[in-house]
Enzyme design. Structure first.
Site, PDB file in Angstrom:
ATOM      1  N   GLU A 116       0.823  -1.111  -0.021  1.00  0.00           N
ATOM      2  CA  GLU A 116      -0.033   0.054  -0.036  1.00  0.00           C
ATOM      3  C   GLU A 116       0.789   1.241   0.072  1.00  0.00           C
ATOM      4  O   GLU A 116       0.405   2.321  -0.462  1.00  0.00           O
ATOM      5  CB  GLU A 116      -0.923  -0.032   1.219  1.00  0.00           C
ATOM      6  CG  GLU A 116      -2.019  -1.135   1.237  1.00  0.00           C
ATOM      7  CD  GLU A 116      -2.660  -1.293  -0.070  1.00  0.00           C
ATOM      8  OE1 GLU A 116      -3.023  -0.008  -0.651  1.00  0.00           O
ATOM      9  OE2 GLU A 116      -3.119  -2.292  -0.259  1.00  0.00           O
ATOM     10  N   HIS A 136       1.716   2.412  -3.500  1.00  0.00           N
ATOM     11  CA  HIS A 136       0.624   3.180  -3.994  1.00  0.00           C
ATOM     12  C   HIS A 136       0.939   4.509  -3.493  1.00  0.00           C
ATOM     13  O   HIS A 136       0.786   5.684  -4.236  1.00  0.00           O
ATOM     14  CB  HIS A 136      -0.620   2.769  -3.810  1.00  0.00           C
ATOM     15  CG  HIS A 136      -0.962   1.402  -4.371  1.00  0.00           C
ATOM     16  ND1 HIS A 136      -0.899   1.106  -5.504  1.00  0.00           N
ATOM     17  CD2 HIS A 136      -1.727   0.462  -3.876  1.00  0.00           C
ATOM     18  CE1 HIS A 136      -1.325   0.158  -6.187  1.00  0.00           C
ATOM     19  NE2 HIS A 136      -1.659  -0.616  -4.985  1.00  0.00           N
TER      20      HIS A 136
END
Length: 758
Positions: A258, A261
């Site tokens: 994550e 990202h």
């Protein structure tokens, strides 16, 4: 008869053959009506699930949610092919068992379609004429405009908050080790990257689905929620970094994905890559796969220089043509040319030595982080134990209060019942109330007089002790001869606590205090040096001892303090390296020697009681690195981030066992220990046992001023022993006198009895 039997036999054989045909598998290319109906029913159910999945992860546009039934079968098959290609399974365009297993696997909640468009067959790894591979990683949206980023955790009150912080920092370190990025944790809602644990719909338009499937999602770099990473709180997380999924989903792997990202990377179709959208419990061990490493370096560069091919440049002269080569830097995966790498030169040992030094530095850094992690664990355990002790103390205090309240209620009920049993006393109740009020006022007056007498007695005792110390130190060289115009000696509290800006032009300057015969108003470590405050003066002690020219006036260092300054109540250096002075009902904050804007401020702005007239001491406790303030019998703890008193304070000073009330000063020394001061002595505090390390106070002047013991001075233990011996001798002499008196009285009584009988 025979014909009927033959006809029945043929009908039975025909029915049996039809059953066998129904039970057998149809040949390739056959289209059985029943099989087709069954397949269509199954496909209708699977298509409904598949439609939602493909729209959720950007393989079909979300704008067609209401018209999804009008799509053509070719559009659905094309979307399924893209999903199968991205998931690295056999591309069939059909909803087969492999596709069903793929969509049931836990995965990231960020869509794949935008990055899937970049993974066409001509953009995969393949060799070209220059033997350079084309990148397969995907970049998505903007990147951060700077490389020094901040992050913070929103759910600081969750049970595993410390473990989450440790795992997030580990994941960020992995990205930082392979790029020019640096990360710093802050305690602010304005951090670039915010870590949040939430359930279901949580306000960002991308709700979670409970346990399983979608584990987390993150936003690409940008303003507002850009860069934030959200994790599903309904999942069973493993915060210990174990590779066994039986204890829960590995949080470190999901956080690493994550945060990719959050830095600008999209999903990758390489199964071993960190940015592969489906969850896989791979052990990273501080290293990134090549695909992820090339992607992050494409965005933010690399820490170390890489070697690439020479680009030929032609320079023409009038006679000859010379071809020159120049080294260029490539951010993606470079081609390897052994003859251009100086580390392959056997005569060049400098690169090898540099590599060994770098490897040693990394090892030391890893060891330092491990020790820091272990120290943090120990600190958390110690803090937990202290909080547990405080909770037990509060519970005991609460029970004591309830017991006293219950006792008061019982007494009131008994008193009321007595009045009810004897109504005649009701007439005398107003008179008795007046009498009780008069007695109460008389008791208060007597108590006040007793307190004043006790204060005067203590002042005289302190004056005598100071005088005795001075005579023992100076001997006969400086005899004390009182004169008519002798300046009165300072008392226990010679300086007022409320300071006002008065200009006394003819006011005489106070004499400098004797370093070895005085008590301390405040003491603190400022910029790594020891500062001791007494009246309007201070001493400054460094590593080599007391500086020359001290004591000196406090306002020579901090001129913004009041002109009529007579004393400071407390001083400490906060975590922002600001110096805080407490003077009466106000406090001052200095940036070095400059007064901060907006100061001084009243003590009430910290959340302290408006009736509080002064602070006795302020210090940072080394046990938990929190700031404390004391006044009289109470103490408070200050939240260093809000600048306010915490809610469950004040508390009684008796928790600091052995310290007592109305202390003069306190501080944390360079050794990490806390010391409390009162009168001419001090106590060292034992953090583990929550009590002073020695019951009897030690002389402050010897430890902090390095004052030598005079020849006439009596040791504390000798003085204590001598006092006990003198008391014993006095008791023995008084006992012998009483015995002689008793014998004399007994003789007189015997003579009187003999005379009476005769």
């Amino acid at each position: 008869m025979f014909s009927k039997y033959v006809l029945a036999t043929l009908l039975a054989l025909f029915a049996q053959s039809m059953c066998i045909q129904e039970l057998s598998l149809p040949p390739e290319g056959s289209h059985s009506t029943a099989a087709t109906r069954s397949k269509k029913a199954k496909t209708a159910i699977s298509e409904d699930i598949m439609y939602n999945y493909l729209m959720q992860f950007d393989y079909l546009p979300k704008s067609d949610l209401e018209t999804g039934a009008l799509r053509t079968e070719d559009q659905l098959k094309e979307a399924i092919r893209s999903l199968q290609s991205f998931g690295n399974i056999t591309v069939t365009g059909e909803i087969d068992s492999a596709t069903a297993r793929l969509i049931q696997k836990p995965r990231c909640g960020v869509g794949d379609r935008r990055s899937a468009d970049s993974f066409s067959p001509d953009n995969l790894y393949h060799e070209i004429g220059s033997n350079v591979r084309v990148r397969r990683f995907a970049l998505q949206g903007p990147k951060w405009s700077r490389t020094d980023l901040t992050w913070s955790m929103v759910n600081r009150s969750m049970p595993d908050a410390s473990k989450v912080e440790r795992m997030v920092q580990t994941a960020l370190d992995v990205w930082a080790n392979h790029s020019k990025l640096t990360f710093r944790e802050v305690y602010s809602d304005q951090a670039d990257i915010q870590i949040l644990f939430a359930r279901r719909a949580h306000g960002d338009g991308y709700k979670f689905d409970g346990p399983g499937q979608v584990l987390a999602h993150a936003f690409y770099p940008g303003e507002g929620r850009g860069g934030d990473a959200h994790f599903d709180a309904d999942e069973t997380w493993n915060f210990d970094g174990e590779s066994d999924d039986s204890h829960g989903t590995n949080f470190l792997n999901v956080a690493l994905h994550e945060l990719g990202h959050s830095l600008g990377l999209a999903h990758s179709a390489i199964p071993d890559a960190v940015m592969f959208p489906w969850y896989q419990n791979n052990e990273v061990a501080g290293n990134l796969p090549d695909d992820d490493r090339y992607g992050i370096q494409q965005l933010y560069g690399t820490k170390e220089k890489t070697w690439g091919p020479y680009k030929p440049q032609t320079t023409t002269t009038t006679t000859t043509t010379t071809t020159m080569r120049a080294m260029i830097y490539r951010a993606d995966k470079p081609a390897y040319w052994p003859w251009n790498n100086p580390s392959n030169n056997p005569n060049n040992d400098r690169n090898r030595a540099r590599e060994r030094q770098e490897e040693e530095r990394r090892r030391q850094e890893k060891e330092r982080r491990r020790q820091e992690e272990e120290r943090r664990h120990q600190e958390e355990e110690r803090r937990r134990q202290v909080e547990e002790r405080q909770r037990q103390e509060e519970e005991r205090w609460r029970q004591e209060q309830e017991r006293q309240e219950e006792e008061n209620r019982r007494r009131k009920i008994e008193h009321k019942s007595q009045w009810e049993r004897n109504p005649s006393k009701e007439r005398n109740r107003p008179r008795e109330r007046q009498e009780m009020e008069r007695r109460r006022q008389e008791q208060e007056r007597q108590e006040q007089e007793r307190q004043e007498q006790e204060d005067r007695r203590r002042e005289r005792e302190r004056d005598r002790q100071l005088e005795w110390e001075r005579r023992n130190r100076n001997g006969a060289r400086e005899p004390v001869t009182p004169t008519a115009n002798t300046t009165p000696r300072p008392t226990n509290k010679p300086y007022p606590t409320v300071h006002r800006q008065h200009h006394h032009h003819n006011k005489p300057r106070k004499p400098k205090p004797d370093s070895c015969m005085t008590y301390y108003d405040a003491i603190s470590i400022i910029r790594g040096e020891l500062f001791i405050f007494r009246g309007p003066y201070l001493w400054r002690i460094g590593t080599s001892g007391l500086y020359n020219g001290y004591p000196t006036e406090i306002r020579r260092h901090w001129s913004a303090l009041p002109e009529n300054l007579t004393k400071v109540d407390a001083v400490y250096e906060n975590k922002q390296r600001q110096i805080v002075f407490f003077i009466g009902r106000e406090y001052y904050v200095f940036n070095s020697v400059m007064l901060a804007p907006g100061f001084p401020k009243p003590l009430a702005s910290l959340g302290l009681p408006p009736t509080l007239t002064h602070i006795d001491a302020s210090f940072v406790w080394g046990h938990n690195n929190r700031t404390y303030m004391t006044s009289g019998t109470l103490y408070w703890r200050i939240d260093d981030y809000t600048g306010q008193v915490e809610l469950d304070y004040p508390r009684d000073m008796s928790i600091w066992s052995g310290v007592g009330y109305n202390i003069d000063a306190a501080f944390q020394y360079l050794d990490g220990k806390t010391y409390f001061f009162k009168n001419l002595g001090y106590w060292e505090f034992n953090d583990d046992r929550m009590k002073v390390a020695h019951a009897r106070a030690k002389l402050s002047a010897r430890r902090w001023m390095q004052c030598a013991r005079s020849a006439n001075e009596v040791d504390d233990e000798q003085r204590w022993t001598a006092s006990l011996v003198s008391e014993g001798e006095e008791t023995g002499r008084s006992g012998s006198r009483e015995l002689r008196i008793n014998h004399f009285i007994l003789s007189i009584l015997l003579l009187a009895i003999a005379n009476w009988r005769s």
